[in-house]
Design a protein around this motif. Structure first.
Motif, PDB file in Angstrom:
ATOM      1  N   ALA A 148      31.369  46.003  48.382  1.00 42.61           N
ATOM      2  CA  ALA A 148      31.278  44.548  48.518  1.00 42.61           C
ATOM      3  C   ALA A 148      31.010  43.859  47.176  1.00 42.61           C
ATOM      4  O   ALA A 148      31.500  42.756  46.926  1.00 42.61           O
ATOM      5  CB  ALA A 148      30.188  44.184  49.524  1.00 42.61           C
ATOM      6  N   ALA A 149      30.244  44.510  46.288  1.00 42.70           N
ATOM      7  CA  ALA A 149      29.938  43.910  44.991  1.00 42.70           C
ATOM      8  C   ALA A 149      31.194  43.673  44.155  1.00 42.70           C
ATOM      9  O   ALA A 149      31.229  42.763  43.320  1.00 42.70           O
ATOM     10  CB  ALA A 149      28.958  44.789  44.226  1.00 42.70           C
ATOM     11  N   ASP A 150      32.237  44.482  44.364  1.00 45.84           N
ATOM     12  CA  ASP A 150      33.495  44.304  43.620  1.00 45.84           C
ATOM     13  C   ASP A 150      34.237  43.041  44.020  1.00 45.84           C
ATOM     14  O   ASP A 150      35.197  42.645  43.349  1.00 45.84           O
ATOM     15  CB  ASP A 150      34.420  45.504  43.849  1.00 45.84           C
ATOM     16  CG  ASP A 150      33.960  46.756  43.117  1.00 45.84           C
ATOM     17  OD1 ASP A 150      33.156  46.633  42.174  1.00 45.84           O
ATOM     18  OD2 ASP A 150      34.419  47.855  43.495  1.00 45.84           O
ATOM     19  N   TYR A 151      33.798  42.414  45.119  1.00 46.93           N
ATOM     20  CA  TYR A 151      34.493  41.232  45.634  1.00 46.93           C
ATOM     21  C   TYR A 151      33.585  40.005  45.699  1.00 46.93           C
ATOM     22  O   TYR A 151      33.874  39.051  46.415  1.00 46.93           O
ATOM     23  CB  TYR A 151      35.095  41.548  47.006  1.00 46.93           C
ATOM     24  CG  TYR A 151      36.123  42.657  46.892  1.00 46.93           C
ATOM     25  CD1 TYR A 151      37.430  42.395  46.502  1.00 46.93           C
ATOM     26  CD2 TYR A 151      35.767  43.992  47.111  1.00 46.93           C
ATOM     27  CE1 TYR A 151      38.359  43.416  46.349  1.00 46.93           C
ATOM     28  CE2 TYR A 151      36.690  45.012  46.965  1.00 46.93           C
ATOM     29  CZ  TYR A 151      37.986  44.719  46.580  1.00 46.93           C
ATOM     30  OH  TYR A 151      38.908  45.735  46.425  1.00 46.93           O
ATOM     31  N   GLY A 152      32.498  40.025  44.934  1.00 47.17           N
ATOM     32  CA  GLY A 152      31.683  38.835  44.777  1.00 47.17           C
ATOM     33  C   GLY A 152      30.461  38.741  45.654  1.00 47.17           C
ATOM     34  O   GLY A 152      29.712  37.764  45.560  1.00 47.17           O
ATOM     35  N   ALA A 153      30.226  39.719  46.528  1.00 48.18           N
ATOM     36  CA  ALA A 153      28.997  39.724  47.311  1.00 48.18           C
ATOM     37  C   ALA A 153      27.898  40.400  46.494  1.00 48.18           C
ATOM     38  O   ALA A 153      28.135  41.459  45.908  1.00 48.18           O
ATOM     39  CB  ALA A 153      29.197  40.464  48.635  1.00 48.18           C
ATOM     40  N   PRO A 191      34.385  39.181  35.799  1.00 49.93           N
ATOM     41  CA  PRO A 191      32.963  38.800  35.807  1.00 49.93           C
ATOM     42  C   PRO A 191      32.104  39.950  36.302  1.00 49.93           C
ATOM     43  O   PRO A 191      32.557  40.755  37.127  1.00 49.93           O
ATOM     44  CB  PRO A 191      32.931  37.618  36.794  1.00 49.93           C
ATOM     45  CG  PRO A 191      34.331  37.122  36.887  1.00 49.93           C
ATOM     46  CD  PRO A 191      35.209  38.313  36.655  1.00 49.93           C
ATOM     47  N   PRO A 192      30.876  40.055  35.816  1.00 48.56           N
ATOM     48  CA  PRO A 192      30.003  41.137  36.288  1.00 48.56           C
ATOM     49  C   PRO A 192      29.600  40.925  37.741  1.00 48.56           C
ATOM     50  O   PRO A 192      29.659  39.806  38.270  1.00 48.56           O
ATOM     51  CB  PRO A 192      28.791  41.044  35.355  1.00 48.56           C
ATOM     52  CG  PRO A 192      28.765  39.614  34.914  1.00 48.56           C
ATOM     53  CD  PRO A 192      30.202  39.193  34.819  1.00 48.56           C
ATOM     54  N   TRP A 193      29.200  42.025  38.363  1.00 45.38           N
ATOM     55  CA  TRP A 193      28.684  41.926  39.727  1.00 45.38           C
ATOM     56  C   TRP A 193      27.646  40.822  39.828  1.00 45.38           C
ATOM     57  O   TRP A 193      26.814  40.633  38.919  1.00 45.38           O
ATOM     58  CB  TRP A 193      28.007  43.231  40.123  1.00 45.38           C
ATOM     59  CG  TRP A 193      28.925  44.367  40.414  1.00 45.38           C
ATOM     60  CD1 TRP A 193      30.237  44.320  40.799  1.00 45.38           C
ATOM     61  CD2 TRP A 193      28.574  45.757  40.375  1.00 45.38           C
ATOM     62  NE1 TRP A 193      30.730  45.574  41.008  1.00 45.38           N
ATOM     63  CE2 TRP A 193      29.733  46.485  40.750  1.00 45.38           C
ATOM     64  CE3 TRP A 193      27.411  46.450  40.063  1.00 45.38           C
ATOM     65  CZ2 TRP A 193      29.749  47.874  40.821  1.00 45.38           C
ATOM     66  CZ3 TRP A 193      27.418  47.832  40.130  1.00 45.38           C
ATOM     67  CH2 TRP A 193      28.575  48.534  40.507  1.00 45.38           C
TER      68      TRP A 193
END
Length: 358
Positions: A148-153, A191-193
């Protein structure tokens, strides 16, 4: 053009939000949702309209009630049957609820379906069964375990995502969706996580210990009323620490079972880190003994509002139910930013289908 969306095992509607809200994707219209949880259905209705049904999917299908036509069916059949946290997985009927899901796909005429579930699904025997059944229905299937972090969460949640598409309407699909964020110092031009700091640092101190019955974005930002022993335990855990720090700093108030268990469980009674995404938010995030759910520097567990933000829900999303109901809805949800990334790919597939038919 707006595509018609059905969400099964919909919960509060994290997947519906990701597909229908322009902040994440947009271009989809919710025409039906189904879940067995009454409070989750109430939440879905409040945010997306009256199209949600509270029912057991198998019982609903047995009645032969009409199902609306749809372009895409999404959903997460209950994951406990696959989860490593479930030690009695063999014979669990929840492992087979993908069957009525695919029945709805067939009956509504959808061109695409998306199944979201725990990471373990992809390596399970049931995954092969899902693929074989979908192939017989005329669908090709692609899948991946997505972070999920790879998609902005702002959360390190790993989930299997299965995407099926009608092979007679779609030539092929590039999967998974392109990531929108990347680990710091990964060398990727992204952008970073998003971190815990990004998600919750602006929130004030929690107010009270109950849901405040006001129409305000912080109505879930309430605290708990811990015992003196629990409060002392919170204070004994340093930034980034966990139950082992509690044992070192305050053995007299450390549960005996933790003292006897000298390995494993490094997230139990742990503090979140400001500069990282959160751990996976589960349904009992308000209990630090269940995981790394202590605030990074305040002596308390995270609040419902903080958990919702760490899942990716905007503050204007309204939840219905008791504190326990809402915590369950948050912990079981699909992070809307992840759902939005999937939705953008599905919209591209459906756009291509429409161009091919023109």
């Amino acid at each position: 053009m707006s595509y018609r969306l059905i969400d099964l095992f919909a919960g509060a509607g994290g997947m519906t939000l990701g597909f229908t809200d322009n902040r994440f994707c947009g271009g989809f219209e919710s025409v039906w949702a189904l879940d067995i949880d009454r409070s989750a259905v109430a939440t879905h209705r409040r945010n997306f309209g009256p199209h949600a049904t509270c029912a057991d999917i198998e019982h609903w299908l047995e009645t032969d009630r009409p199902i609306p036509a749809a372009d895409v069916v999404v959903g997460g059949p209950p994951c406990q049957g696959f989860s490593l946290l479930n030690k009695q997985r063999a014979g669990d009927r929840r492992r087979e609820l993908w069957l009525p899901f695919l029945d709805v796909v067939e009956r509504c005429g959808a061109s695409v379906f998306v199944i979201e579930n725990v990471a373990e699904l992809r390596s399970s025997p049931e995954y092969s069964e899902i693929e074989k059944h979908a192939n017989k229905m005329g669908f090709d299937v692609v899948s991946e375990v997505l972070l999920a972090a790879d998609y902005g969460a702002p959360q390190s949640r790993k989930r299997t995502v299965i995407l099926g598409y009608r092979r007679d309407l779609v030539a092929g699909v590039t999967f998974p969706p392109l990531a929108t964020h990347a680990a710091p110092k990964s060398g990727k031009n992204l952008p970073p996580w998003r971190t815990v700091w990004d998600a919750i640092a602006d929130l004030p101190n929690p107010v009270g210990t109950e849901i405040r019955r006001v129409k305000a974005p912080l109505d879930l930002h309430f605290g708990r009323n811990p015992t003196s022993k629990s409060a002392a335990r919170y204070r004994a855990v340093p930034p980034g620490g966990n139950r082992f720090d509690l044992q070192r700093n305050a053995p007299e108030i450390t549960p005996d079972c933790w003292i006897r268990k000298t390995s494993g469980g490094t997230d139990l009674f742990g503090r979140l880190w400001w500069d990282r995404p959160s751990v996976t938010i589960r349904t009992e995030f308000f209990k630090p003994e269940k995981g790394r759910y202590l605030h990074p520097d305040e002596h308390r567990p995270i609040t419902h509002r903080e958990a919702a933000r760490l899942m990716g829900f905007p503050d204007d999303f309204k939840f219905e139910g008791t504190k326990i109901d809402i915590a369950r809805q948050i912990g079981n949800a699909v992070p809307p930013p992840l759902a939005g990334a999937i939705g953008q790919l599905v919209r591209q597939i459906l756009d291509g289908r429409m161009r091919a038919a023109a």
